[in-house]
Design a protein around this motif. Sequence first.
Motif, mmCIF file in Angstrom:
data_model
loop_
_atom_site.group_PDB
_atom_site.id
_atom_site.type_symbol
_atom_site.label_atom_id
_atom_site.label_comp_id
_atom_site.label_asym_id
_atom_site.label_seq_id
_atom_site.Cartn_x
_atom_site.Cartn_y
_atom_site.Cartn_z
ATOM 1 N N THR A 43 -12.386 38.254 11.894
ATOM 2 C CA THR A 43 -12.049 38.157 10.469
ATOM 3 C C THR A 43 -11.929 39.543 9.846
ATOM 4 O O THR A 43 -11.159 39.735 8.908
ATOM 5 N N PHE A 58 -13.408 35.882 2.813
ATOM 6 C CA PHE A 58 -14.057 34.577 2.650
ATOM 7 C C PHE A 58 -14.005 34.077 1.215
ATOM 8 O O PHE A 58 -14.486 32.991 0.924
ATOM 9 N N SER A 63 -12.963 29.778 6.580
ATOM 10 C CA SER A 63 -13.184 30.017 8.007
ATOM 11 C C SER A 63 -11.995 30.748 8.596
ATOM 12 O O SER A 63 -10.910 30.790 8.008
ATOM 13 N N LYS A 64 -12.178 31.308 9.748
ATOM 14 C CA LYS A 64 -11.107 31.993 10.448
ATOM 15 C C LYS A 64 -9.970 31.024 10.726
ATOM 16 O O LYS A 64 -8.792 31.351 10.525
ATOM 17 N N GLU A 65 -10.321 29.836 11.161
ATOM 18 C CA GLU A 65 -9.289 28.834 11.458
ATOM 19 C C GLU A 65 -8.416 28.547 10.243
ATOM 20 O O GLU A 65 -7.188 28.478 10.339
#
Lengths: 202, 202
Positions: A43, A58, A63-65
């Motif tokens: 991230t 964030f 989330s990264k996804e």
Amino acid sequence: MSTELLNDEACGLRERKKRETRRALNLAALDLVDEKGFAAVTTEEIAARAGVSARTFFNYFPSKEAAVIGTTAEELESYAAALEEAVPGESPLESLRRILAGMLAPASIDRELRAKRRRILLGEPALAPALVGNNIRIENALTAALERRLGVKAGASLQPRLTVAVAIAAVRACIEHQQNGGTGRLERNIDAAFDHLAAGLR
Amino acid sequence: MSTELLNDEACGLRERKKRETRRALNLAALDLVDEKGFAAVTTEEIAARAGVSARTFFNYFPSKEAAVIGTTAEELESYAAALEEAVPGESPLESLRRILAGMLAPASIDRELRAKRRRILLGEPALAPALVGNNIRIENALTAALERRLGVKAGASLQPRLTVAVAIAAVRACIEHQQNGGTGRLERNIDAAFDHLAAGLR
DNA sequence: TGCAATTTTGCAGTGACTGCATGTTCGGCG
DNA sequence: CGCCGAACATGCAGTCACTGCAAAATTGCA
């Protein structure tokens, strides 16, 4: 159709900057995944390439996804609106076929982004769980829209949710079929799938 | 039917211990989630309650979610085997209705475990993404089984995967309908859903 | 221009997850 | 029965996703 909704509207400097940042993060995430694979991307890298701090990442994605997938609330609303308005002589299932196929097709503006998304998301098996998780959001939005179109109260009938869920599953099955080296072209298979559905799966 | 497969077979001390540990971890995870909610449970706690080290936890499950869900390869094989064997006069879709409904029903051995699973998994919204992710595994296993039953090569036809995906989606839609305060009983809704499917969704 | 609301950022912390090295247990074979 | 190799459990150290909090920067508006 309602491509305008995806653009500006309520365009203070603030809003515009947020959209830009969000887009930059999504783009950076996609490119990085393309270069190194999902697992190897952090991230921090995504944030750095997008020109924001790691913490700000964030503020935009949980989330990264989610950053890689990048589905926006506007997109969701746009699809929901498309489903809500009934087209004469078109059943809910037919509307869904049209709209879901449109989600995959790199049309309208953002042709490159859509194409890139499709290529990367479908080429990265590690994202499959996150993608189906994301489908829940789409399903909920479309279900609510179909309920409104049919004039039933939320949860009063099983049918809207069932129709939407099954339609999404059909498209997903075609994609999965594709990824597992299955036969046929994606668009053609989707057509065939919806024909099967309408015929009661034989 | 084939409840034996879920039990012993190949029963050295080693294998038995592994099964026990796995089961203990799954049970501990379920109970802890029940007590404190998924987010508040740590993998260390689960391991501690199951009587193994924190590191060992990850020898059995790849993630916290997986430990709570706890689907075993044996279960998957059992369902796949049930689908593969054709019952005279039963279409693939009807077989899927029977088998998927059976997955939800707390029947056979492990009545309590199944009931507990169902209650906790469906009561914890935070697990929804993981659950649909888990469905991919089920879909793949059932698709392969149906391909064998129909005598087609893997990926040669779209139909097996489509049928399985749509059937799973139908069940999931009923569950989701339930969770959103929808009308009707789950089992009855599943029946209605498969009837709709067989009728081409109207 | 100055104030209030919103946004960005840094910091510190928690906890999921992994690779590796080591100790422990099991199963088979002489 | 005792030994050996394989499988398994464990501890350790490390990375990284993600969060709350408070200070700093930015923006919209009067």
